[in-house]
Design a protein around this motif. Structure first.
Motif, PDB file in Angstrom:
ATOM      1  N   UNK A 101      89.936 -44.316  31.952  1.00 22.64           N
ATOM      2  CA  UNK A 101      90.934 -44.675  31.713  1.00 22.64           C
ATOM      3  C   UNK A 101      91.836 -45.765  32.392  1.00 22.64           C
ATOM      4  N   UNK A 102      92.441 -46.664  31.701  1.00 23.41           N
ATOM      5  CA  UNK A 102      93.420 -47.521  32.892  1.00 23.41           C
ATOM      6  C   UNK A 102      93.960 -48.137  31.313  1.00 23.41           C
ATOM      7  N   UNK A 103      93.866 -49.474  32.997  1.00 24.55           N
ATOM      8  CA  UNK A 103      94.916 -50.679  32.414  1.00 24.55           C
ATOM      9  C   UNK A 103      93.987 -52.107  32.866  1.00 24.55           C
ATOM     10  N   UNK A 161      83.799 -50.342  26.447  1.00 27.54           N
ATOM     11  CA  UNK A 161      85.561 -50.193  25.676  1.00 27.54           C
ATOM     12  C   UNK A 161      86.026 -51.652  25.520  1.00 27.54           C
ATOM     13  N   UNK A 162      86.534 -51.848  24.979  1.00 25.53           N
ATOM     14  CA  UNK A 162      87.933 -53.683  25.470  1.00 25.53           C
ATOM     15  C   UNK A 162      89.279 -52.935  25.417  1.00 25.53           C
ATOM     16  N   UNK A 163      89.991 -53.775  25.511  1.00 21.46           N
ATOM     17  CA  UNK A 163      91.300 -53.001  25.649  1.00 21.46           C
ATOM     18  C   UNK A 163      92.390 -53.336  24.227  1.00 21.46           C
ATOM     19  N   UNK A 164      93.079 -52.750  24.453  1.00 21.74           N
ATOM     20  CA  UNK A 164      94.313 -52.622  23.348  1.00 21.74           C
ATOM     21  C   UNK A 164      95.534 -54.022  23.981  1.00 21.74           C
ATOM     22  N   UNK A 165      95.504 -54.294  22.644  1.00 25.32           N
ATOM     23  CA  UNK A 165      96.523 -54.768  22.473  1.00 25.32           C
ATOM     24  C   UNK A 165      98.157 -54.581  23.778  1.00 25.32           C
ATOM     25  N   UNK A 166      98.434 -53.232  24.372  1.00 26.95           N
ATOM     26  CA  UNK A 166      99.226 -52.989  25.797  1.00 26.95           C
ATOM     27  C   UNK A 166      98.117 -52.878  26.918  1.00 26.95           C
ATOM     28  N   UNK A 224      94.063 -53.168  37.496  1.00 31.35           N
ATOM     29  CA  UNK A 224      93.585 -54.006  37.500  1.00 31.35           C
ATOM     30  C   UNK A 224      94.497 -54.910  36.654  1.00 31.35           C
ATOM     31  N   UNK A 225      94.405 -56.334  37.838  1.00 33.75           N
ATOM     32  CA  UNK A 225      94.966 -57.492  37.412  1.00 33.75           C
ATOM     33  C   UNK A 225      94.038 -58.523  38.072  1.00 33.75           C
ATOM     34  N   UNK A 226      93.351 -59.055  36.556  1.00 28.71           N
ATOM     35  CA  UNK A 226      92.979 -60.167  36.568  1.00 28.71           C
ATOM     36  C   UNK A 226      93.592 -61.522  36.421  1.00 28.71           C
ATOM     37  N   UNK A 227      92.810 -62.344  37.763  1.00 28.37           N
ATOM     38  CA  UNK A 227      93.513 -64.163  37.998  1.00 28.37           C
ATOM     39  C   UNK A 227      92.383 -64.839  36.773  1.00 28.37           C
ATOM     40  N   UNK A 228      93.252 -65.982  36.753  1.00 24.86           N
ATOM     41  CA  UNK A 228      92.586 -66.838  36.014  1.00 24.86           C
ATOM     42  C   UNK A 228      91.442 -67.290  37.030  1.00 24.86           C
ATOM     43  N   UNK A 229      90.306 -67.678  36.085  1.00 20.38           N
ATOM     44  CA  UNK A 229      88.880 -68.080  36.986  1.00 20.38           C
ATOM     45  C   UNK A 229      89.275 -69.815  36.713  1.00 20.38           C
ATOM     46  N   UNK A 232     100.798 -61.396  36.345  1.00 26.32           N
ATOM     47  CA  UNK A 232     102.023 -61.897  36.503  1.00 26.32           C
ATOM     48  C   UNK A 232     102.127 -60.573  35.841  1.00 26.32           C
ATOM     49  N   UNK A 233     101.342 -59.213  35.680  1.00 23.05           N
ATOM     50  CA  UNK A 233     101.599 -58.100  35.162  1.00 23.05           C
ATOM     51  C   UNK A 233     102.079 -57.526  33.774  1.00 23.05           C
ATOM     52  N   UNK A 234     101.856 -58.908  32.941  1.00 20.74           N
ATOM     53  CA  UNK A 234     101.119 -58.883  31.780  1.00 20.74           C
ATOM     54  C   UNK A 234     100.417 -58.672  30.979  1.00 20.74           C
ATOM     55  N   UNK A 235     100.389 -57.137  29.954  1.00 13.32           N
ATOM     56  CA  UNK A 235      99.105 -57.134  29.579  1.00 13.32           C
ATOM     57  C   UNK A 235      98.022 -57.796  28.326  1.00 13.32           C
ATOM     58  N   UNK A 236      96.611 -57.929  28.427  1.00 11.06           N
ATOM     59  CA  UNK A 236      95.697 -58.620  28.288  1.00 11.06           C
ATOM     60  C   UNK A 236      94.636 -58.152  27.284  1.00 11.06           C
ATOM     61  N   UNK A 237      94.874 -58.461  26.382  1.00 11.22           N
ATOM     62  CA  UNK A 237      93.831 -57.510  24.949  1.00 11.22           C
ATOM     63  C   UNK A 237      92.885 -57.976  25.519  1.00 11.22           C
TER      64      UNK A 237
END
Length: 842
Positions: free
Chosen positions: A49-51, A74-79, A120-125, A56-61
């Protein structure tokens, strides 16, 4: 974005070696296929499990989270949360999404435990997109179909099959099943009798209630089914008699509803549109309490609207609750309910004069107080258990209750009229009927995957039994007070071309539906049973053979009570009770060969037959045996560009060489004491070609297109003209759906949530009316030419956070054509119209 796997597909996965228990444990969270090989060991199963957020700390769906070198994912949900199941072991976890830099981390899964990873904090590629690989979505040919009962991709089947997923239905803003036909070549509307139902057809044969299923259980299609609850639509073209008995040869349609999920969520929405239409919807799901063993889902909607047709209006209520229980790591139980209450104005259209359509879109010929009231309730229980690594058992029990009451003006059957003062005049009558039906089903399927020597087997052994209990009350006109011994048949006289024209009215008229009297009560109690075996044998890596047979038994008792009415006295059947019993049985074999030169392509050929029970009697008074329909099919299936595009071509020929037809006077076997006796003297041949092309979403684009050609005609007949076409079947259909999702390729700009698309559907020339009879002197029957048309729709959608807005403009070209049943229900298609939907994700 990857999509949730439908539950019924999950239940069939263990037969192909999929991890069923882990899927059930995380239903609603797991969105990618689990390993295609190897059995799941419940004791060694763990969770990750994870997020995932942006910098900027905003959830990525919709971020893909997968275990490298496997199909666990899996793929991430709205949160931004995700949770996936996997067998114990060490893996590399890959977190990726279009427009973001990929991250990878080592993880170790321990059986029975949940590992929670740091966010995980994803950076724009900043890298340019040179190639996009879509994971988590199966191609058209790689999907398994629950209606096909075998846990194999359709690429391995010697039969044409198409599935339409929920994302497509939502993207196209499908309201009725007819809106979804743009996704399946050769599937078309044959008629919309009374405006209360949509009768579909394929390959020259109608999809009646025998050919229409919901969650694998037959349902009465006398009412338009609700589309808002659909997870997907499955169409298995051609013969399905080996699986379901006496289904028509054109194919079967299965509607799969949305299933429970363990993660809490859902949506509420409101759709509004032209002609005063509005439709609120709700869909909620989640675990029951904090349980990891039980989940629920509840769909519901209310619909109300007027129509482009004068006076016509409708309202309906629909509720679809369901429960999922994981009884053990190997056993799941799904309980589903369905309730639909539909009231609408019966509308038999604009009428026909001399077998020609007097063009109109709005002309209404019924009474303002007419009503068609239908209630349909059903319940289904599906139990699936994996006995071991080889065998799985699936049991289904279903019940359906259908009630309908119709009060309407009589149908405007073709008016024979000559130009002049009386042209278009029609004496309008009344009709009334009551129908109730109980339907019961029990079905058991045993499937296994194993080897015998060099042969690989995917074996299906099954049995089913069902029962229809029907009560139908027919009403007729009462006896005249002025003319004893005759009936009062007319409500009023109108002119169908000019409703304001004043006509002389009959001296004695019907005043209301309550004046109609009971004419007959028909009680039916059809009972059927079948046993079937089917084996998909892998002869080599490239050659597969599908062989099987079904034995079907059907008992059709009918009890008719005729009441003392003028109509029955005139026909010399007053105060009578007629009991009939007939017993039929038939074998339905199937044989097909599949050759796969490469893993993504297959060439197939198949033979199968189906049967159609006959209700008539022969010249000696004996019941007729069932008609046997032979079907031949061949085709090519291809997954191109690494599975991004599926392109399939199928050719077929269907021959019904034993069609029941009435023995004509003057024939050697004609019996004057039985003038309605029949013989198996007719032959109908259907032949055609179908093309289906469907893509995965690639770089924002998705495509569905197709084409079909069909010619269905009498090739032998003692009643009609040899070579004449059968009614309702278009010679050509073509379809196209093209959508673009701006998505994450546009970063965090406002375009990220935008999607747009067009759909177009072409229906070629058809004939309706009544086929000309060659053995009737001065026959007045004629066919009606129905104009072809192109329907062009455009859609636009935008999603921001949890709020979505969709708008649709349908029939932009404002094309006018008609759906006809015989010559007495000539219903125009809808004009240019608009709809808009606002939704909020919970």
């Amino acid at each position: 974005m990857s999509r949730p796997l439908p539950l019924l597909l999950l239940l069939s996965l263990p037969l192909a070696g999929f991890s069923h228990a882990s899927l059930a444990a995380t239903a609603g969270e797991l969105r990618l296929a689990v390993p295609a090989h190897g059995a799941d060991d419940a004791a060694r199963r763990g969770w990750i499990a994870g997020r995932v957020t942006n910098t900027e700390g905003q959830a990525v769906e919709g971020v893909t989270v997968a275990l490298k070198g496997t199909s666990y994912g899996a793929s991430t949900q709205e949160n931004g949360n995700f949770r996936l199941a996997a067998q114990a072991g060490s893996y590399q976890l890959v977190v990726s999404s279009i427009g973001y830099a990929t991250q990878e981390v080592a993880v170790t899964v321990t059986g029975g435990e949940t590992i929670t990873l740091p966010a995980f904090a994803l950076a724009v590629s900043s890298q340019a997109l040179t190639e996009v690989t879509v994971t988590g979505q199966k191609s058209l040919n790689q999907r398994a179909m629950t209606v096909g009962k075998l846990p194999v991709p359709t690429l391995d089947l010697p039969q044409s099959a198409v599935t339409v997923e929920r994302e497509v239905l939502e993207q196209q803003q499908v309201l009725r099943l007819s809106d979804a036909l743009v996704n399946v070549s050769g599937l078309y509307v044959t008629s919309t009798t009374g405006g209360t139902q949509e009768e579909l057809g394929s390959r020259g044969f109608a999809y009646g209630s025998n050919n229409t299923f919901k969650n694998g259980v037959r349902f009465n299609n006398g009412i338009m089914p609700e589309a808002s609850s659909l997870e997907r639509m499955e169409v298995l073209k051609g013969s399905a008699a080996i699986l379901y008995g006496n289904v028509a040869a054109g194919g079967v349609l299965n509607l799969v509803t949305k299933k429970p999920q363990f993660e809490r969520g859902g949506s509420v929405g409101l759709r509004v549109g032209s002609f005063g239409f509005w439709k609120p919807t709700v869909d909620v799901y989640g675990a029951i309490g904090d349980s990891k063993k039980a989940a629920f889902r509840l769909n519901g909607t209310y619909e109300q609207g007027n129509s482009f047709r004068d006076v016509v209006k409708s309202d309906r209520v629909y509720v679809n609750p369901s429960l999922l229980f994981e009884l053990s790591p190997k056993t799941t139980l799904v309980l589903e309910g369905d309730y639909l209450r539909d009231n609408r104005t019966p509308d038999y259209g604009i009428g026909a004069i001399n077998y020609e359509i007097p063009a109109s879109r709005t002309r209404f010929l019924n009474l303002a107080g007419a009503n068609n009231a239908t209630t349909q309730t059903s319940a289904t229980a599906t139990l699936t258990t994996r006995l071991n690594n080889t065998w799985s058992l699936r049991g289904v029990a279903g019940f359906q209750r259908y009630d309908n009451e119709l009060r309407s003006a009589s149908r405007p059957t073709n008016i024979v009229s000559t130009p002049g003062a009386t042209y278009g005049n029609w004496n309008r009558g009344l009709q009334r009927s009551q129908t109730s039906e109980n339907y019961y089903l029990a079905q058991l399927d045993l499937t296994g995957t194993f080897n015998t020597g060099f042969l690989g087997h995917t074996l299906l052994v099954g049995a089913d039994a069902d029962q229809y209990q029907t009560n139908s009350v027919a009403f007729t006109t009462p006896e005249s007070a002025l003319r004893p011994g005759t009936a009062v048949t007319v409500y009023d006289a109108i002119n169908i071309l000019d409703r304001n024209k004043e006509l002389a009215q009959p001296a004695e008229r019907l005043s209301s539906f309550d004046q109609l009297v009971r004419n007959s009560l028909t009680k039916g109690n059809t009972r059927r049973a079948g046993f079937y075996v089917q084996d998909l044998m892998s002869v080599s890596e490239k050659v597969k053979v599908l062989a099987g047979v079904r034995w079907s038994y059907q008992e059709t008792p009918s009890d008719v009570f005729n009441y003392n009415t003028i109509a029955n006295i005139n026909n010399k059947i007053a105060n009578t009770y007629v009991e009939t019993r007939r017993y039929d049985n038939a074998f339905s074999p199937r044989l097909g060969v599949v050759y796969q030169p490469i893993k993504t392509s297959s060439v197939f050929a198949s033979y199968s037959n189906s049967f159609s029970p006959n209700s008539g009697i022969d010249t000696d008074g004996n019941t007729l045996r069932p008609s046997i329909i032979q079907q031949y099919e061949a085709g090519i299936k291809n997954d191109l560009f690494n599975g991004a595009l599926s392109a399939n071509v199928t050719a077929y020929q269907i021959v019904n060489s034993d069609q029941a037809q009435t023995i004509q006077p003057g024939a050697p076997n004609f019996n004057e004491s039985r003038p309605s006796a029949q013989e198996l003297a007719g032959e109908v041949t259907s032949k055609g070609v179908e093309v289906d092309v469907q893509s995965k979403p690639m770089m924002g684009w998705s495509l569905i297109t197709g084409y079909s050609y069909n010619h269905t005609s009498y090739t032998k007949t003692n009643t009609y003209i040899n070579g004449s076409r059968l009614r309702y079947n278009p010679a050509h259909t073509a379809n196209l759906s093209l959508f673009y999702n701006f998505g994450s390729a546009f970063g965090d700009t406002f375009l990220r949530g935008l999607n747009a698309g067009v759909t177009t559907y072409y229906v070629g020339d058809r004939v309706a009316g009544r086929s000309t009879r060659v053995n009737v002197a001065n026959d007045t029957y004629r066919l009606i030419e129905v104009p072809n048309y192109v329907q062009f729709d455009a859609s636009l959608g935008y999603t921001y956070n949890r709020v979505g807005v969709r708008v649709k403009l349908a029939n932009i070209l404002d094309e006018l054509s008609y759906n006809l049943h015989d010559d007495n229900s000539v219903n125009p298609i809808a004009p240019r119209n608009f709809s808009a939907t606002v939704s909020y994700k919970l």
